[in-house]
Write a protein that holds these residues in place. Structure first.
Motif, PDB file in Angstrom:
ATOM      1  N   PRO A   6       0.791  -1.233   0.000  1.00 58.40           N
ATOM      2  CA  PRO A   6       0.000   0.000   0.000  1.00 58.40           C
ATOM      3  C   PRO A   6       0.826   1.288   0.000  1.00 58.40           C
ATOM      4  N   PRO A   7       1.927   1.381   0.758  1.00 62.98           N
ATOM      5  CA  PRO A   7       2.683   2.639   0.709  1.00 62.98           C
ATOM      6  C   PRO A   7       3.255   2.943  -0.679  1.00 62.98           C
ATOM      7  N   GLY A   8       3.595   1.913  -1.415  1.00 66.29           N
ATOM      8  CA  GLY A   8       4.127   2.123  -2.762  1.00 66.29           C
ATOM      9  C   GLY A   8       3.051   2.493  -3.762  1.00 66.29           C
ATOM     10  N   GLY A   9       1.860   1.960  -3.565  1.00 63.47           N
ATOM     11  CA  GLY A   9       0.733   2.280  -4.423  1.00 63.47           C
ATOM     12  C   GLY A   9       0.899   1.790  -5.854  1.00 63.47           C
ATOM     13  N   SER A  44      -3.715   2.644  -0.636  1.00 64.66           N
ATOM     14  CA  SER A  44      -2.654   3.626  -0.821  1.00 64.66           C
ATOM     15  C   SER A  44      -3.154   5.001  -0.392  1.00 64.66           C
ATOM     16  N   LYS A  45      -2.413   5.639   0.497  1.00 63.81           N
ATOM     17  CA  LYS A  45      -2.813   6.945   1.018  1.00 63.81           C
ATOM     18  C   LYS A  45      -1.844   8.045   0.625  1.00 63.81           C
ATOM     19  N   GLY A  46      -0.865   7.737  -0.157  1.00 67.84           N
ATOM     20  CA  GLY A  46       0.155   8.729  -0.466  1.00 67.84           C
ATOM     21  C   GLY A  46       1.174   8.792   0.662  1.00 67.84           C
ATOM     22  N   LYS A  47       2.185   9.590   0.485  1.00 67.66           N
ATOM     23  CA  LYS A  47       3.251   9.705   1.482  1.00 67.66           C
ATOM     24  C   LYS A  47       2.729  10.404   2.727  1.00 67.66           C
TER      25      LYS A  47
END
Length: 197
Positions: free
Chosen positions: A74-77, A102-105
């Motif tokens: 998810p962090p990589g998206g 994924s939530k973006g950085k």
């Protein structure tokens, strides 16, 4: 009899020479680990969050190299999934929602006036991005925080929030507009050469 001895000595010298060359080559050209794992690991966001089901990015990279799915980060998206698909020459698939979204950085933010100094967030942080001591206020080193979200759950007073990472000159990118596509489009050099109609 002397011909046999000369032949044996010649073959022994030849075997010794080739053995030495092969021994030197095995040391000089030794491959440390799997290079594809290093490339995959380089594409992963290095949050060490464990959302993929592995204890960090390197173990997940090893699993991908051994055939595991590329859509568990998810962090990589989508950007990481696309990059992994290009590297491995496989089809890019959507992010597996079982592992999160994924939530973006993001980075952790500790509301310092509410912090009781329990150090549970420090123990949970895989990259040592939280400063503080027992019974003292804690704070996050924003430049070190990977946004893994592992510090939020152990906090007994719920004083940690995940906020969008501040953008600066190092991570700013210009969104280039896409040129219009038409069948009769000409390029600038055509106009300069008098080729335009």
């Amino acid at each position: 009899m002397s011909i046999v001895i000369i032949a044996v000595l010649a073959l022994s010298a030849l075997a010794l020479t080739f053995g030495a060359v092969l021994g030197f080559a095995s040391i000089k050209f030794k491959v440390e680990g799997n290079p594809i794992v290093d490339q995959i690991d380089g594409l992963l966001p290095q949050t060490q969050c464990g959302q993929c089901g592995y204890p960090g990015c390197r173990p997940y990279a090893e699993a991908i190299a051994n055939g595991d799915a590329i859509n568990k980060c998810p962090p990589g998206g989508e950007a990481t999934i696309t990059a992994l698909a290009d590297l491995l020459d496989v089809e890019a698939v959507p992010l597996d929602s079982e592992h999160g979204e994924s939530k973006g950085k993001q980075v952790a933010y500790i509301r310092e006036d509410e912090c009781i100094g329990c150090t549970k967030c420090i123990q949970a942080c895989p990259v040592d991005a939280i400063l503080g001591a027992a019974k003292q206020m804690h704070t996050v080193i924003v430049s070190e925080c990977t946004g893994c979200d592992l510090c939020v759950e152990p906090c007994p007073v719920d004083c940690i929030d995940m906020i969008p990472a501040p953008s600066g000159i190092r991570d700013w990118a210009w969104d280039m507009p896409k040129p219009p596509v038409s069948s009769g489009a000409i390029i600038a050099t055509d106009q300069n050469n008098g080729m335009a109609a």
